[in-house]
Design a protein around this motif. Structure first.
Motif, mmCIF file in Angstrom:
data_model
loop_
_atom_site.group_PDB
_atom_site.id
_atom_site.type_symbol
_atom_site.label_atom_id
_atom_site.label_comp_id
_atom_site.label_asym_id
_atom_site.label_seq_id
_atom_site.Cartn_x
_atom_site.Cartn_y
_atom_site.Cartn_z
ATOM 1 N N GLU A 10 -1.499 -33.898 -26.453
ATOM 2 C CA GLU A 10 -2.626 -32.815 -26.190
ATOM 3 C C GLU A 10 -2.109 -31.663 -27.059
ATOM 4 N N LYS A 20 0.071 -33.608 -21.027
ATOM 5 C CA LYS A 20 0.964 -34.647 -21.682
ATOM 6 C C LYS A 20 1.290 -34.711 -23.004
ATOM 7 N N GLU A 21 1.952 -35.512 -23.695
ATOM 8 C CA GLU A 21 1.935 -35.681 -25.240
ATOM 9 C C GLU A 21 0.580 -35.965 -25.785
ATOM 10 N N SER A 71 6.288 -34.587 -26.955
ATOM 11 C CA SER A 71 6.605 -35.298 -25.738
ATOM 12 C C SER A 71 6.857 -34.233 -24.825
ATOM 13 N N GLY A 72 6.910 -34.970 -23.331
ATOM 14 C CA GLY A 72 7.038 -33.884 -22.317
ATOM 15 C C GLY A 72 5.782 -33.499 -21.827
ATOM 16 N N ARG A 73 5.947 -32.631 -20.809
ATOM 17 C CA ARG A 73 4.781 -32.427 -19.842
ATOM 18 C C ARG A 73 4.939 -30.637 -19.751
ATOM 19 N N VAL A 102 10.527 -30.397 -23.233
ATOM 20 C CA VAL A 102 9.241 -30.704 -24.211
ATOM 21 C C VAL A 102 9.454 -30.522 -25.758
ATOM 22 N N GLU A 132 -2.067 -30.069 -15.666
ATOM 23 C CA GLU A 132 -0.624 -30.506 -16.453
ATOM 24 C C GLU A 132 -1.223 -31.303 -17.617
#
Length: 150
Positions: free
Chosen positions: A82, A79-80, A63-65, A105, A77
């Motif tokens: 990845e 995100k989740e 979760s998070g970026r 994150v 950028e």
């Protein structure tokens, strides 16, 4: 400090199946990988790793970026679901980029040594990684314009 509970083994397996590097892996392989991962949390603005550091692990975004930077310039950028840091783990080169948390994150961290130990014992996992890398190369090739011949 986050109040969220860490993922269970089953939740890790479900998550790992959704990440491109492991999309071709079997449930049994994912269970093994899940047992090798460590859940790591980062605060907004915290640097996860810096350009030039040894690439000893890769991360999967729960979760998070995060921001991917090189020489102070923002490249991307993420995100989740990845993964980042995989290339340096696979080719033993120093980190090519700096990665920073944009917001809170949560990641799963997998050490390069553990990953290589897994690959050395499981040819199907090696094949799954090759398929992922071929897919990545194909996606990159579609972004690169063809050179005109003169």
């Amino acid at each position: 400090m986050s109040t969220e509970k860490n993922l269970t083994a089953i939740e890790k397996v479900i998550f790992l199946k959704s990440v491109d590097i492991f999309e071709h892996a079997t449930v049994e392989q994912l269970g093994h990988i899940a047992g090798l991962t460590e859940e790591v949390h980062f605060q907004p603005g915290e640097t996860i790793y810096k350009e030039g550091e040894p690439g000893d692990a890769f991360y999967l975004l729960l979760s998070g970026r995060v921001l991917i930077e090189r020489n102070g310039s923002i490249l991307h950028e993420m995100k989740e679901k990845e993964a980042f840091g995989t290339l340096e783990v696979l080719d033993f080169h120093p980190r090519a980029v700096t990665v920073k948390a944009i917001d809170q994150v949560r990641t799963l961290k997998l050490s390069g040594k553990e990953f290589y130990d897994l690959l050395s014992l499981d040819i199907e996992m090696v094949q799954a990684v090759f398929r992922m890398l071929c897919g990545l190369i194909r996606r990159i090739l579609t972004l690169v314009p063809e050179h005109s011949h003169q």
